[in-house]
Design an enzyme around this catalytic site. Sequence first.
Site, PDB file in Angstrom:
ATOM      1  N   LYS A   1       0.832  -1.207   0.000  1.00  0.00           N
ATOM      2  CA  LYS A   1       0.000   0.000   0.000  1.00  0.00           C
ATOM      3  C   LYS A   1       0.872   1.265   0.000  1.00  0.00           C
ATOM      4  O   LYS A   1       2.098   1.180   0.213  1.00  0.00           O
ATOM      5  CB  LYS A   1      -0.920  -0.053   1.228  1.00  0.00           C
ATOM      6  CG  LYS A   1      -1.916  -1.222   1.192  1.00  0.00           C
ATOM      7  CD  LYS A   1      -2.846  -1.188   2.400  1.00  0.00           C
ATOM      8  CE  LYS A   1      -3.840  -2.338   2.359  1.00  0.00           C
ATOM      9  NZ  LYS A   1      -4.825  -2.242   3.486  1.00  0.00           N
TER      10      LYS A   1
ATOM     11  N   TYR B   1     -12.201  -1.808  -3.796  1.00  0.00           N
ATOM     12  CA  TYR B   1     -12.709  -2.142  -2.454  1.00  0.00           C
ATOM     13  C   TYR B   1     -14.245  -2.095  -2.400  1.00  0.00           C
ATOM     14  O   TYR B   1     -14.809  -1.827  -1.336  1.00  0.00           O
ATOM     15  CB  TYR B   1     -12.114  -1.190  -1.425  1.00  0.00           C
ATOM     16  CG  TYR B   1     -10.746  -1.603  -0.905  1.00  0.00           C
ATOM     17  CD1 TYR B   1     -10.571  -2.816  -0.213  1.00  0.00           C
ATOM     18  CD2 TYR B   1      -9.629  -0.783  -1.067  1.00  0.00           C
ATOM     19  CE1 TYR B   1      -9.329  -3.184   0.288  1.00  0.00           C
ATOM     20  CE2 TYR B   1      -8.376  -1.153  -0.564  1.00  0.00           C
ATOM     21  CZ  TYR B   1      -8.239  -2.348   0.109  1.00  0.00           C
ATOM     22  OH  TYR B   1      -7.009  -2.717   0.620  1.00  0.00           O
TER      23      TYR B   1
ATOM     24  N   ASN C   1      -1.822  -0.170   7.026  1.00  0.00           N
ATOM     25  CA  ASN C   1      -1.287  -1.460   7.474  1.00  0.00           C
ATOM     26  C   ASN C   1      -0.440  -2.158   6.402  1.00  0.00           C
ATOM     27  O   ASN C   1      -0.320  -3.381   6.383  1.00  0.00           O
ATOM     28  CB  ASN C   1      -2.423  -2.347   7.995  1.00  0.00           C
ATOM     29  CG  ASN C   1      -3.493  -2.603   6.956  1.00  0.00           C
ATOM     30  OD1 ASN C   1      -3.357  -2.193   5.804  1.00  0.00           O
ATOM     31  ND2 ASN C   1      -4.533  -3.303   7.336  1.00  0.00           N
TER      32      ASN C   1
ATOM     33  N   HIS D   1      -1.881  -5.580   1.408  1.00  0.00           N
ATOM     34  CA  HIS D   1      -3.181  -6.204   1.126  1.00  0.00           C
ATOM     35  C   HIS D   1      -2.946  -7.620   0.625  1.00  0.00           C
ATOM     36  O   HIS D   1      -1.959  -7.876  -0.064  1.00  0.00           O
ATOM     37  CB  HIS D   1      -3.930  -5.408   0.040  1.00  0.00           C
ATOM     38  CG  HIS D   1      -5.116  -6.151  -0.517  1.00  0.00           C
ATOM     39  ND1 HIS D   1      -6.355  -6.115   0.082  1.00  0.00           N
ATOM     40  CD2 HIS D   1      -5.235  -6.994  -1.577  1.00  0.00           C
ATOM     41  CE1 HIS D   1      -7.197  -6.899  -0.597  1.00  0.00           C
ATOM     42  NE2 HIS D   1      -6.534  -7.434  -1.616  1.00  0.00           N
TER      43      HIS D   1
ATOM     44  N   GLU E   1      -9.882  -9.690  -7.889  1.00  0.00           N
ATOM     45  CA  GLU E   1      -8.767  -8.752  -7.717  1.00  0.00           C
ATOM     46  C   GLU E   1      -7.643  -8.945  -8.737  1.00  0.00           C
ATOM     47  O   GLU E   1      -7.025  -7.965  -9.160  1.00  0.00           O
ATOM     48  CB  GLU E   1      -8.214  -8.884  -6.291  1.00  0.00           C
ATOM     49  CG  GLU E   1      -9.238  -8.429  -5.241  1.00  0.00           C
ATOM     50  CD  GLU E   1      -8.777  -8.652  -3.810  1.00  0.00           C
ATOM     51  OE1 GLU E   1      -7.671  -9.179  -3.591  1.00  0.00           O
ATOM     52  OE2 GLU E   1      -9.537  -8.277  -2.896  1.00  0.00           O
TER      53      GLU E   1
END
Length: 137
Positions: A9, A49, A112, A115, A126
């Site tokens: 990310k 998302y 975080n 992914h 995805e």
Amino acid sequence: MERTLSIVKPDGVKKNVIGEVIRRFEQKGLRVAGLRLIQLSTQDAKNFYIVHKERPFYESLTSFMSEGPIAVMVLEGDNAIATVRETMGATNFKDAAPGTIRADFATDIERNVVHGSDSVKSADYEIPFFFSSLDLH
Ligand code: UDP
Ligand code: MG
């Protein structure tokens, strides 16, 4: 043999841990089948998302995911989906097991670092979101 999608990310790219994340996946026996560095628009992030569109964190998450470049990859191997999830650690870094990517590098429940697809169904959405079959090796 299974394929999964993983993303370093924007916070992970800024922390300069693209290589470290890939190293950990490779060390678990996974192989990189596809790899791209790209920046999403907020609309791209919203589409990626879409399963979270009713969640309170949707706007903030999709804004974060489009704030800078991300490293998107397809990893291949036995139990690739579960292996990536284990290597990442829990969503909230405070709950992530020691030695996981999120325990070592995340600073925030949203920021975080990484992914990973959570199921075959998610991976089937995805992977083609970012890669055509010609981009996978
Ligand atoms: N997220 C957040 N707040 C929450 C839960 C999730 O900001 O309470 C963010 C976080 O970046 C997470 C992403 O939304 O990685 C997607 O959430 P999900 O529940 O799918 O977690 P993941 O599969 O990434 O562990
Ligand atoms: Mg998820």
